[in-house]
Design a protein around this motif. Sequence first.
Motif, mmCIF file in Angstrom:
data_model
loop_
_atom_site.group_PDB
_atom_site.id
_atom_site.type_symbol
_atom_site.label_atom_id
_atom_site.label_comp_id
_atom_site.label_asym_id
_atom_site.label_seq_id
_atom_site.Cartn_x
_atom_site.Cartn_y
_atom_site.Cartn_z
ATOM 1 N N TYR A 1 0.829 -1.202 0.000
ATOM 2 C CA TYR A 1 0.000 0.000 0.000
ATOM 3 C C TYR A 1 0.861 1.249 0.000
ATOM 4 O O TYR A 1 0.552 2.235 -0.682
ATOM 5 N N ALA A 2 1.966 1.223 0.753
ATOM 6 C CA ALA A 2 2.850 2.390 0.784
ATOM 7 C C ALA A 2 3.394 2.671 -0.608
ATOM 8 O O ALA A 2 3.465 3.825 -1.048
ATOM 9 N N ASP A 3 3.765 1.601 -1.308
ATOM 10 C CA ASP A 3 4.276 1.798 -2.668
ATOM 11 C C ASP A 3 3.211 2.394 -3.572
ATOM 12 O O ASP A 3 3.493 3.261 -4.411
ATOM 13 N N MET A 4 1.951 1.917 -3.365
ATOM 14 C CA MET A 4 0.867 2.458 -4.193
ATOM 15 C C MET A 4 0.721 3.960 -3.962
ATOM 16 O O MET A 4 0.528 4.744 -4.893
ATOM 17 N N ILE A 5 0.797 4.359 -2.715
ATOM 18 C CA ILE A 5 0.636 5.780 -2.399
ATOM 19 C C ILE A 5 1.777 6.582 -3.000
ATOM 20 O O ILE A 5 1.570 7.641 -3.595
ATOM 21 N N ASN A 6 2.986 6.074 -2.863
ATOM 22 C CA ASN A 6 4.130 6.813 -3.373
ATOM 23 C C ASN A 6 4.101 6.911 -4.888
ATOM 24 O O ASN A 6 4.509 7.904 -5.476
ATOM 25 N N ALA A 7 3.573 5.850 -5.525
ATOM 26 C CA ALA A 7 3.505 5.892 -6.986
ATOM 27 C C ALA A 7 2.553 6.986 -7.448
ATOM 28 O O ALA A 7 2.696 7.534 -8.540
ATOM 29 N N LYS A 8 1.558 7.278 -6.598
ATOM 30 C CA LYS A 8 0.585 8.305 -6.990
ATOM 31 C C LYS A 8 1.027 9.692 -6.542
ATOM 32 O O LYS A 8 0.252 10.644 -6.654
ATOM 33 N N GLY A 9 2.205 9.824 -6.018
ATOM 34 C CA GLY A 9 2.673 11.159 -5.655
ATOM 35 C C GLY A 9 2.810 11.382 -4.167
ATOM 36 O O GLY A 9 3.125 12.485 -3.725
#
Lengths: 405, 324, 296
Positions: A56-64
């Motif tokens: 989930y952290a990676d998902m958030i970081n991928a979105k900015g």
Amino acid sequence: MRILQLIKLNLSVVVLGLFTLEAFAAEPILIGLSITRSPPGSVIQGTQIKDAMEIYADMINAKGGLLGRPIKLVIEDNQGLPEKGRSAVEKLITRDKVVAVTGAHQSSVCLSEIEVAHRYQTPYVNTNCWADSVRIKGYPEVINTSPYNFIVADSMAETLKAMKVKRVVAFAENTDYGIGLAKGVGEALKRKGSTIDYKFETLDRSSKDFTPAILALKSNPPDVVVLTMLPPAAYIALNQLYEQGVAPSPKTLVYDGAGMADYPDFWQNVKDAGKYMMTIGMYHPDMKMNDLSKQIAVEYKKRTKNDPNRLIYQAVDSLLVITEAIRQAGTTDSAKILDVMRKSKFEGARGLMTFDTFPGVSYQQWAAIPYVNYQLTDVNQAVGKTTLLQGPGMPLNTSKITMPK
Amino acid sequence: MIKTLSISNSKLWRNRLKFDFWSLLIVLLLMCFLPLLDLSDYTLGILIVAMYLAIVAMSWNLLAGYCGQFSMAPAAFAMIGGYIVGLSDFHAQLSLWISVPLAIVGTAILGALLGLTVTRLKGPYLSLTTLSFAEISRVIISNSHEYTRGDQGLNVPSMINDRLSYYYFFIVLVLLTGVFIYWLMRSKLGGFLLAIRDDQEGAESKGIDIVFYKLVAFTISCSLCGFAGAMYGSFSQLVSPEMGLLQQTGLVISMVVIGGIGSLTGPVIGAILVYLGSEWLREIGNIQMIVFAFVVIIFARFFRTGIWGFCLGLKQRLLQNHHE
Amino acid sequence: MLFLDLTVNGLIMGLFYALMAVGLSMIFGVLRIINFAHGEFFMIGAYTYALIATSFGINPWFTLPLAALGGAILGLVVERLLIRPLYDGYRSWSFVKDEYAVVVTFALSLLLIHLVDKVIGPSPFMGPSLFSMQRISIGPIMLNGQKLISSGVSIFLLISLAIFIKKSLWGKQIQAVAQNRFGAALAGIDPVKTTALIFAIAGGLAALSGALLSPIVNHSPDIGSFPAIKYYVIVVLGGLGSIWGSMFAALILGVLESYFAVYVSYDYRDAFGLLILICVLIFRPNGLAGMKGREI
């Protein structure tokens, strides 16, 4: 194999990390995880929670990222010991200066950790500690996205009552979770006016032989054996119940209150003994999956080759509450974040979460946590193929229960 | 009439003990200055737990290092002391001023009883009996949910609110323990304990009542452990059965062996270094336990007299060179 | 009926305890030290068995001796690296000998547990059964096929060991060294080699016990601690250094525990064994058949 997986995982994290580093020169927002990564705690649970949160952290970081900054998980090992949990959380808060702490999955450790969170007034999101005592304490910093004993007990009592059985014996592990849940089921039965003869036996979860207790049931087996134990003791109990012919049998079924049927190592450890087991579950593929949970499922399967289970979604939801609260509050200030957490609604992987502040067993707890009841009907059965006895928010259908011949 | 043994008169022994004591004072003095490095609450907390373990280590050294009774129950007694305070608060809301002395007395009595049972045993029999006692008490506390809340543990009220003040408070506690043991070992009693350690039959033949003195050693050691446990409980505000795990006793024993058994300062530096080491190893990631265990093995294997013994050897060599 | 069931179950558990305890007792008898890592030999045996049988698909019956071999090798390595200093030329050890043994074996046990946890993983494992039926009825008693076979193997092993110690040359050397190390050396026996042999046997037995139990106890890296306390009880009950004593004590403890668990209280079942220990030590310190350890 594991090493290869580890390398792949690390590579992807590194690449993602480089990407995010490039994109933001800003300082990351730190979120603390206190999980178990070494014995004597439950390392499997800790690993699942860590994997899910990293996804989930990676998902958030991928979105900015959040507020223009990337988020970073700071992971500490509490070894399943309350003292180590205390020092881990203290380190996270005072040294690493995390914005919030989450990841807890063992009630006794949780209890010592919330003391620290309370002292420093840092938000603490409880991922998987079911014990009532965590809520009853009433610390305003503690937000519970975890299932809680009260509701699990309530549902199990409801099921038992609907099955119209006469005698139930429960095996509880000697922890706050095990005994709390077993007691809770008894109290819930009384509340519902049931006349079921219910009693529970406490077993030492570090023991490897429960045969004597099981033998005592052999001459007069109950209609249902309830289990409120965690692996590996739970696996041993299941195996020994089967071996002695007590349950499952034409008269007796096993009803599990820990939701271990979706653990990745469940079938390899119980084999035949798991057939016909009824269980309460916090997750079932038949539950409505929103986009977020679908994404998580795909990514989790890709990274770990395992199907997701409820612990994965619980972990994601814990992190989600923190990140969404930060986003909505527009700041990383503790008091403001907590305020948002109490007042706002959060669309998580399992559904819409709210936390009301009514004191007691559901204080700052997501009270309407979805759950199902289902039964395993074959060895090595995937959760998706099990018989749903009670879908989310639907009444129990006891006619679907199969008994062994 | 019992003549004073030559050992307690021995100049060598007295000088060594004095040197030991002064080193302890210096170590504690150095620790007083540590907070000037602007340490976080977390680091101070770690040092406080290390000092709690140091007190337990010193008590164990009194029993094993100075008296030769190799008990496996120090952690258990610390747990019992902590639980006496916790139970007093939970069931009777007693203030710490009452419950802490209660903890000291309670563990002293239990220690005396344990001492009575093992007084005629030696070697592995002694260790096993104390080990059994430790495990029995832990299992009882852990399983008596009605009274002790089982693995949830019990809350203990805190004495001081400020982390830094707690730190200095614990330094004082370690100092008091050190002074007490120093005073004990300087006295005739100390000499008897050492005699029992080195040659039990010989001591007996000189007319020393070994049963009585072993009992005294047990009582004092166990009540010190209980006291330490009570203080720790008050600091962490939670006592749980994990305090009495055999693993904890192993940790304490490792600290004494690494620091230097049979000395005053050894257990203290052992405790601080080992505990700091295990926390510092957190940084390395989750191979910390492997590294820690490995380091302990290396130390036990190659540095038998511990760090303290090593330093003592250094000092003697330096003095020799000086005198040449 | 229940009584019979409990007795049978108790005896079976006792047999497994015996495999472990006998090894511990031998180490005790010869070196007078407590081996805290004995439970980990058990664990390594269980893992070796489970992993080799599942990864390489070797027939479980062939994997058993492999697991035992692994345990024996581990025992030899431990003895050579860690235990030998205790008696091989280090004269000033007498003061801290016990402490050293405890620290080193305790640290070793931690090391092994966390190594396995890191390298293999923390999940519980279940090795393949020697006999695939999970349930067998023998008269009124229901048994797990694996337990039955394992009990048979254990009995065979224990009897072989007893004969070995009593009759073979090596066995007599072991007895000699246990009675009087120096005297045995004078008689021309190499105490170092004998000690190494003892460690190998003890390690192999413990590992084999682990392998036999692997299909029954879903084992995780920390499974070694479960047997540990019981074995100390058994070894002292049976008398330090006496193999027969340890065997009988193991069986008795297994049976008594079963009764206690059901008829008195399940919670305190493990404490019960320890209580017996204390009572025996006070009233009959030599155990059932042991050597003199009592002092006055």
